[in-house]
Design an enzyme around this catalytic site. Structure first.
Site, PDB file in Angstrom:
ATOM      1  N   GLU A  64       5.395  -8.544  18.579  1.00 30.96           N
ATOM      2  CA  GLU A  64       4.334  -8.060  19.355  1.00 30.96           C
ATOM      3  C   GLU A  64       3.179  -7.814  18.777  1.00 30.96           C
ATOM      4  O   GLU A  64       2.142  -7.943  19.141  1.00 30.96           O
ATOM      5  CB  GLU A  64       4.620  -6.850  19.729  1.00 30.96           C
ATOM      6  CG  GLU A  64       5.898  -6.917  21.085  1.00 30.96           C
ATOM      7  CD  GLU A  64       6.379  -5.703  21.585  1.00 30.96           C
ATOM      8  OE1 GLU A  64       6.028  -5.290  22.585  1.00 30.96           O
ATOM      9  OE2 GLU A  64       6.704  -4.732  20.618  1.00 30.96           O
ATOM     10  N   ARG A  73       3.612   4.776  24.823  1.00 33.97           N
ATOM     11  CA  ARG A  73       3.379   3.651  23.805  1.00 33.97           C
ATOM     12  C   ARG A  73       1.814   3.465  23.541  1.00 33.97           C
ATOM     13  O   ARG A  73       1.066   3.442  22.493  1.00 33.97           O
ATOM     14  CB  ARG A  73       4.022   2.425  23.780  1.00 33.97           C
ATOM     15  CG  ARG A  73       3.840   1.856  22.361  1.00 33.97           C
ATOM     16  CD  ARG A  73       4.820   0.506  22.307  1.00 33.97           C
ATOM     17  NE  ARG A  73       6.187   0.840  22.002  1.00 33.97           N
ATOM     18  CZ  ARG A  73       6.679   0.782  20.680  1.00 33.97           C
ATOM     19  NH1 ARG A  73       6.303   0.073  19.708  1.00 33.97           N
ATOM     20  NH2 ARG A  73       7.956   1.025  20.626  1.00 33.97           N
TER      21      ARG A  73
END
Length: 778
Positions: free
Chosen positions: A726, A323
């Site tokens: 997030e 990621r």
């Protein structure tokens, strides 16, 4: 309050700012956490004995004094595990419950003591006599590279275009490196688990965990039983932030093993110091980059290597480092790009998930080369950012070959630039710095693009269970876990919306693996997306049955059955919701349903480094202003303005709270929070006295947070909302960039600050002094 318009204001459905269902309990101290539960009679208390070296062989492990200590019932080691000894979430067989022969990090569990009281077990654990044959530890990225780039898990490469030619042909080029520090989760409720043995080798475990399904599988594995013999219950967590996605496995497994062995309930709650020593952190990175660009600051090629300290085992490092790469573009288009990850094995605690899951590190790296370009050209970094935004046609393809179709960057950034009065304030700051010899100010405005979905496709699914009772009350259970983020409230709003009833009629029960099986972790900002759709599916099944029942009973068309606020209208008849529920029961309507959802339209081929791993992107922008004392390196965050995209908000009050909290936590990562291991691999920042999370006085004096209320998710999500857990974390990059500008002012902005993270006052001061020396030519 009888009209539909008036009643709509108190209906508990989506897009309304309802309070957190447990917020008042948190404030009053009446919310039950695992340590508040009434312990079963005869409960034993466990405490762990930990290694004191970072790397070595265990020569002897003498536990006689431990067993003989007052109040001790027994001691367990690796030899006492009835099933498998490994609890690696990535199935690498590299994460033993207890070290048996080799120690691979300081703080690694060697044994567990079971005592009649926690204090007895805790004191006894210190009496162990262990002798080691110490081996040289590998403690950081540099040491791991010298040791031969030993990978803890295979790395990833994302590549598009001709990078070599792009760099060679670029009119300008900049190369550099940035070191990015890790972060301790510092949840308010530490790791804890309570196991209660049952008949037929059954085991119930109360665990403070974000991924009950994985805890269930790990407990079953170490006990040597099928998954259906283990039930994991999670009522709520006092914070998780990723630290309870895989790290909770250890504590749940140990209490389960002990409960099976001694046939008594067992609870384990480590001290905060030990908790910090033995649990994983945010990955720290060293990113080396080479970037080609033109005279206008437009990037032509990027080549970067993301080397990460992963720790002694694989844990979740593959996903985290992947990621980081998929977010190394942030909001910017690269005509040619090659980014590679190096997940390195070290003799430190195994790093793990943390809010953003590698995304923050990837974004910070790319903002570094944006900053380098701006200083090389003598331009405002915002000008360089806007010049490189994703756009239309050929400028909308990511390094992993996903085409961006929902780009709102220009409008979002433009609105914040205007509302924050960025241009005027930057001009004033430049004038202030020219006249102020000691205090220097900085300002930065950064964009955000964050992909939403798990890159492991199997995790993009969810289940829910909904019951409607005869009195009209509704029971909801779903696979997501509540850690303070308001997930239960949002999912309850979804169900209330389907039935058009007040939120108070919907009760959410504890997450439990015997109610919703195979649930994905509450992570990757997907909790509302996945569980909301599953809950809606379950509630809609019941609603459809109710419509069919009413149509048949009263001889009307299905379209004549209407759900209105706390009522159901059937033709010319009107019933309260409770009356209608009773009728349905008497009519033998099934008032229970299991819902399911899987994210559509996503794909990912990791080997090829391409696909459509994200269903959509969440966007945002933040503008931060700081003041720095150049004599001490101390600073204040004076003002922050945020405009954030949550689509059509499920709950604006909760979403704004998530944005504020995420931003401050991100600011802590980039400013005050610093992890430090000594030369022997001992973590020295393992308590509030040495590890500094943000406090109230760190909150910006002016803190403006707004939602982009005009935004609506183009993807088919619950209520057209977007994830909010997030993405706001990364908005704190604007504080880091503003500090860089303040530091660069001492060299008249002619030299890129190139400050590593975190920007503690000490590091800010060192950066200032280095820039002064460079400006003098010394």
């Amino acid at each position: 309050m009888d009209t539909l318009v008036e009643r709509k204001a108190i209906i508990g459905g989506m897009s309304q700012p309802h309070r957190h269902d447990s917020g008042h309990k948190h404030v009053a101290g009446s919310a039950d956490y695992i340590d508040d539960l009434i312990e079963p009679a005869g409960t034993l208390h466990a405490y762990l004995g930990l290694s004191t070296i970072a790397h070595g062989e265990i020569v002897t492990l003498d536990l006689d004094a431990v067993r003989a200590a007052p109040g001790v019932v027994g001691v367990l080691t690796a030899d006492d595990i009835p099933g498998e000894r490994d609890i690696s979430p990535s199935h690498k067989n590299d994460e033993p419950v207890f070290a048996a022969r080799e120690v691979t990090f300081s703080g690694q569990p060697l044994f567990v003591v079971l005592g009649e009281t926690r204090e007895a077990a805790r004191r006894a654990a210190r009496l162990a006599k262990v002798t080691y044959r110490e081996l040289p530890p590998v403690l950081d990225v540099a040491a791991a590279r010298l040791a031969g780039d030993a990978l803890v898990t295979p790395g990833l490469t994302l590549e598009r275009g001709d990078v070599v030619a792009g760099l060679a042909d670029a009119p300008r080029r900049v190369a550099g490196s940035i070191t990015i520090g890790g972060q301790e989760h510092f949840y308010l409720e530490g790791q804890i688990a309570l196991a209660i043995p049952g008949e037929d080798r059954d085991m119930v475990v109360h665990s403070s965990a974000q991924h009950p399904d994985e805890v269930q599988r790990m407990v079953a594995r170490v006990l040597g039983v099928a998954d259906n013999a283990v039930t994991i219950i999670v009522r709520r967590m006092g914070g998780g932030f990723g630290g309870k996605e895989s790290q909770s496995n250890l504590f749940a497994c140990i209490v389960a093993i002990a409960a099976r062995t001694f046939k008594r309930a067992v609870k384990l709650r480590p001290d905060r110091d030990d908790d910090i020593k033995m649990t994983g952190k945010r990955h720290d990175f060293v990113v080396d980059y080479d970037v080609g660009f033109d005279d206008a600051g437009r990037i032509e090629a990027v080549d970067a290597v993301f080397a990460a300290r992963c720790g002694h085992s694989a844990d979740l490092s593959r996903g985290v480092t992947d990621r980081a790469l998929t977010h190394s573009d942030n909001a910017y288009f690269y005509p040619a790009v090659r980014v590679r990850s190096l997940p390195l094995r070290t003799n430190t605690v195994s790093n793990t998930a943390f809010r953003g899951y590698g995304g923050p590190q990837g974004m910070l790296a790319c903002e570094r080369w944006i900053e380098d370009i701006a200083y090389a050209l003598g331009k405002d970094p915002l000008e360089i950012r806007k010049a490189n935004f994703y756009g239309e046609a050929e400028r909308n393809v990511t390094p992993y070959h996903q085409t961006i179709t929902d780009n709102i960057l220009e409008r979002l950034v433009g609105e914040l630039e205007a509302s924050a009065d960025y241009a005027r304030r930057r001009a004033e700051i430049l004038a202030f710095n020219e006249k102020s010899p000691i205090l220097k100010r900085g300002i930065a405005l950064i964009p955000l693009k964050f992909g939403i979905s798990f890159t492991m496709l199997a995790l993009n699914q969810a289940g829910a269970l909904v019951h409607v009772y005869r009195d009209g009350s509704v029971h909801l259970n779903h696979g997501g876990t509540e850690m303070g983020q308001g997930l239960h409230t949002k999912i309850a709003q979804v169900v209330a919306d389907v039935f058009q009833i007040d939120l108070e009629h919907v009760k959410v029960s504890a997450t439990a693996t015997d109610k919703v099986p195979n649930a994905s972790s509450t992570a990757a900002s997907s909790g509302s997306d996945l569980n909301g759709m599953a809950a809606e599916n379950a509630a809609q099944q019941i609603r459809d049955r109710l419509i069919a029942f009413a149509a048949e009973k009263y001889g009307v068309a299905a379209g004549a059955v209407l759900f209105e606020p706390n009522a159901v209208v059937v033709g010319d008849k009107r019933f309260s919701w409770a009356q209608f529920a009773e009728q349905a029961y008497l009519g033998r309507v099934q008032l229970s349903a299991a819902g399911f959802y899987k994210t559509p339209g996503i794909s990912w081929n990791r080997d090829a480094g391409r696909g459509k791993p994200f269903l959509y992107f969440a966007y945002g922008a933040s503008c931060s202003e700081v003041t720095v004392d150049t004599l001490t390196g101390e600073y204040m965050v004076d003002r922050v303005d945020i405009l954030h995209d949550v689509g059509r908000s499920l709950n604006p009050a909760i979403d704004i709270g998530q944005i504020e909290g995420g931003f401050i936590q991100g600011m802590g990562w980039l400013t005050t929070e610093e992890l430090w291991w000594d030369a022997k691999g001992q973590l020295r920042t393992h308590a509030p006295s040495t590890y500094k999370i943000p406090v109230v006085s760190d909150v910006p004096r002016i803190f403006n947070v707004r939602l982009a209320e005009w935004s609506e998710n183009r993807a088919p999500t619950i209520g057209r909302s977007k994830a909010v857990g997030e993405p706001p974390f990364m908005l704190a990059l604007s504080v880091f960039e503003a500090l860089g500008m303040a530091a660069a002012s001492v060299a008249d902005y002619r030299i890129a600050p190139r400050m590593d993270a975190p920007a503690t006052p000490e590091r800010v001061l060192l950066t200032i002094e280095r820039l002064k020396r460079l400006a003098r030519g010394s």
